[in-house]
Design an enzyme around this catalytic site. Structure first.
Site, short mmCIF file in Angstrom:
data_model
loop_
_atom_site.label_atom_id
_atom_site.label_comp_id
_atom_site.label_asym_id
_atom_site.label_seq_id
_atom_site.Cartn_x
_atom_site.Cartn_y
_atom_site.Cartn_z
N HIS A 68 0.82 -1.21 0.00
CA HIS A 68 0.00 0.00 0.00
C HIS A 68 0.86 1.27 0.00
O HIS A 68 1.64 1.50 0.92
CB HIS A 68 -0.89 -0.04 1.25
CG HIS A 68 -1.83 1.10 1.38
ND1 HIS A 68 -1.87 1.91 2.49
CD2 HIS A 68 -2.80 1.55 0.55
CE1 HIS A 68 -2.82 2.81 2.35
NE2 HIS A 68 -3.40 2.62 1.19
N ARG A 69 0.73 2.03 -1.07
CA ARG A 69 1.56 3.24 -1.27
C ARG A 69 3.04 2.87 -1.27
O ARG A 69 3.90 3.64 -0.82
CB ARG A 69 1.26 4.30 -0.23
CG ARG A 69 -0.22 4.62 -0.09
CD ARG A 69 -0.47 5.70 0.97
NE ARG A 69 -1.87 5.68 1.38
CZ ARG A 69 -2.37 6.37 2.39
NH1 ARG A 69 -1.58 7.16 3.09
NH2 ARG A 69 -3.65 6.29 2.72
N GLU A 95 0.60 -0.56 -4.68
CA GLU A 95 -0.56 0.31 -4.80
C GLU A 95 -0.11 1.75 -4.72
O GLU A 95 0.83 2.08 -3.99
CB GLU A 95 -1.55 -0.01 -3.66
CG GLU A 95 -2.89 0.70 -3.76
CD GLU A 95 -2.98 2.01 -3.00
OE1 GLU A 95 -4.03 2.66 -3.05
OE2 GLU A 95 -1.97 2.39 -2.34
N ASP A 97 -1.55 6.21 -5.41
CA ASP A 97 -2.65 7.15 -5.59
C ASP A 97 -2.24 8.19 -6.62
O ASP A 97 -1.10 8.69 -6.58
CB ASP A 97 -2.96 7.87 -4.27
CG ASP A 97 -3.27 6.90 -3.14
OD1 ASP A 97 -4.40 6.41 -3.10
OD2 ASP A 97 -2.37 6.65 -2.31
N HIS A 110 -1.15 10.85 -2.02
CA HIS A 110 -2.42 10.41 -1.44
C HIS A 110 -3.35 11.55 -1.10
O HIS A 110 -4.49 11.58 -1.55
CB HIS A 110 -2.18 9.57 -0.18
CG HIS A 110 -3.44 9.17 0.50
ND1 HIS A 110 -4.02 9.93 1.50
CD2 HIS A 110 -4.27 8.12 0.30
CE1 HIS A 110 -5.15 9.36 1.89
NE2 HIS A 110 -5.33 8.25 1.19
N GLU A 178 -4.79 3.82 -7.89
CA GLU A 178 -6.04 4.45 -7.45
C GLU A 178 -6.17 5.84 -8.04
O GLU A 178 -5.29 6.69 -7.87
CB GLU A 178 -6.11 4.54 -5.92
CG GLU A 178 -7.41 5.20 -5.47
CD GLU A 178 -7.52 5.38 -3.97
OE1 GLU A 178 -8.38 6.18 -3.53
OE2 GLU A 178 -6.76 4.73 -3.23
N LYS A 180 -7.48 9.12 -7.41
CA LYS A 180 -7.83 9.76 -6.14
C LYS A 180 -8.79 10.92 -6.36
O LYS A 180 -8.54 11.79 -7.21
CB LYS A 180 -6.55 10.25 -5.46
CG LYS A 180 -6.73 10.52 -3.99
CD LYS A 180 -6.88 9.23 -3.25
CE LYS A 180 -7.18 9.43 -1.79
NZ LYS A 180 -7.38 8.14 -1.10
N ASP A 307 0.26 -1.75 4.46
CA ASP A 307 1.48 -0.94 4.59
C ASP A 307 2.69 -1.81 4.92
O ASP A 307 3.82 -1.42 4.68
CB ASP A 307 1.31 0.09 5.71
CG ASP A 307 0.23 1.11 5.45
OD1 ASP A 307 -0.15 1.30 4.28
OD2 ASP A 307 -0.28 1.71 6.43
#
Length: 318
Positions: A68-69, A95, A97, A110, A178, A180, A307
Site C-alpha cells: 500500500h503506497r 498500490e 494514488d 495520497h 487508485e 484519487k 502498509d
C-alpha cells in the site's frame, strides 16, 4: 484509501493448507500441491474448528499481497523509495494514488493537500490551503516528500506517474493504481490512461497481468471501463449485496475496508462475475497486523492491501 482507517495474475503465489501443521510452498505463480488426505483427517478430528472451506480437490492459496503506497510502513508513502522498498522485500504488486496538478500532470500522492507529507507550507507560505490542484508539476517537484517520515529520507520528491511507472518497470513490479478524488479532477481518467499508454502499460501483457485501476468513484471507474474496456478495475468500498450485480458490470474487484468485512460478504461478491467474465475478487484494506491478516484470509479474500507487506505475507503463509 486512508492508512489510519484504513489483473492481472499473481506475482508471487504461495499458499498454506489451513489447519495442517506443515507449510507447503510452490514456485511463484504456480499452484500448490494439494494434500486432501491430510486435510480431511484434520477436518474429521475437529470439524467445528476446521471446516471444509474449499471444495474437494481445490487448492488453497495465500492471498496476493499489495504494498500500500509502496512499503509505506518502512519508507515515505507513494515515493520511488517506497516502491523500491517493496521490491527489496520481494513484493511485485504496489498500490499508489494518482492526482492531477494544476497543469494536468498526473502525480503520485495520497492527500488532496500537500501539508502532511511535504514541506509545501514552508516553501510556499502564502499558498494555503496547499491543495494539489492549485500547484503545477514543476512547483510540486521542488517539495521535500521524505523528511516528514525521517531525516534519512530528506530530499525525496513527489514522483510524477510517469516516473513512478518507469521505476516499477525497472523493478519488474505491477501496479494497483487508485484514481484519487476523481470529482476534484475532471478528466483524470483520460489523463492517467494517456500516461499509462505512453509508457507501454496498456499493451496486452500489462493489461492482462500487471495493472489494475481502482477508485472510490463508481462514475470514474465507469469512465475508465468505457475508455478501455480491457483494463481490470476495482471499486473501493462495500456496496450492499443487492447492489453488487450493478457494480459487476464495470468492476472486476470489490475492495472494501477490512472493518466490518465478513465471510458472507466475500461469498456474495465471489458469486458474481465481472465485466471480463471472471469471478469478482475481494481485496480488503488496510491490513497491517498478523491477527487481522489471518482473519480476513480465513474469509477467503483474494488479496490484502497493506502498509506492512512482509507482516501479512508471514501471517498468511501458515
Amino acid at each position: 484509501m486512508h492508512a489510519g482507517t484504513a489483473t492481472a495474475t499473481a506475482s508471487v503465489a504461495t499458499a498454506a493448507l489451513m489447519g495442517v501443521g506443515m507449510l507447503l510452498m510452490s514456485a511463484p505463480g504456480a499452484p500448490l500441491p494439494d494434500a486432501p488426505a491430510a486435510r480431511a483427517a484434520v477436518q474429521r478430528a475437529d470439524p467445528a474448528r476446521h471446516p471444509a472451506r474449499h471444495p474437494a480437490g481445490a487448492v488453497a492459496r495465500a492471498p496476493r499481497v499489495y504494498a500500500h503506497r509502496g512499503a509505506s510502513a518502512y519508507a515515505p508513502e507513494n515515493t520511488l523509495v517506497a516502491a523500491d522498498r517493496a521490491d527489496a522485500l520481494g513484493f511485485a504488486w504496489v498500490e499508489n494514488d494518482v492526482q492531477l496538478t494544476r497543469d494536468g500532470v498526473p502525480v503520485v500522492l495520497h492527500d488532496t493537500g500537500l501539508k502532511r507529507t511535504t514541506n509545501a507550507e514552508e516553501v510556499f507560505p502564502d499558498r494555503a490551503p496547499w491543495a494539489v490542484k492549485d500547484f503545477t508539476a514543476a512547483e510540486i517537484s521542488r517539495l521535500d516528500a521524505g523528511s516528514w517520515f525521517g531525516a534519512r529520507y530528506a530530499g525525496t520528491r513527489v514522483p510524477t506517474l510517469r516516473r513512478f511507472l518507469e521505476r516499477l518497470g525497472r523493478n519488474r513490479q505491477n501496479l494497483l493504481l487508485e484514481l484519487k478524488s476523481p470529482e476534484t479532477y475532471p478528466g483524470i481518467e483520460r489523463a492517467t490512461l494517456a500516461v499509462l499508454d505512453e509508457e507501454g502499460w496498456l499493451d496486452r501483457a500489462h493489461v492482462r497481468d500487471r495493472l489494475v485501476v481502482q477508485s472510490f468513484g463508481a462514475g470514474s471507474l465507469r469512465r475508465v471501463h468505457a475508455l478501455r474496456p480491457d483494463v481490470v478495475t476495482g471499486f473501493l468500498g462495500a456496496p450492499a449485496p443487492a447492489e453488487l450485480p450493478a457494480y459487476a458490470g464495470f468492476a472486476d474487484q470489490i475492495n472494501p475496508s477490512r472493518s466490518g468485512l465478513s465471510g458472507g460478504y466475500v461469498a456474495a461478491v465471489h458469486a458474481l462475475k465481472g465485466p471480463h467474465g471472471k469471478k469478482l475478487q475481494v481485496n480488503p484494506w488496510v491490513v497491517d497486523d498478523a491477527a487481522s491478516a489471518r482473519k480476513v484470509n480465513a474469509m477467503g479474500v483474494d488479496g490484502i492491501i497493506t502498509d506492512a507487506p512482509d507482516v501479512v505475507r508471514a501471517a498468511t503463509k501458515g
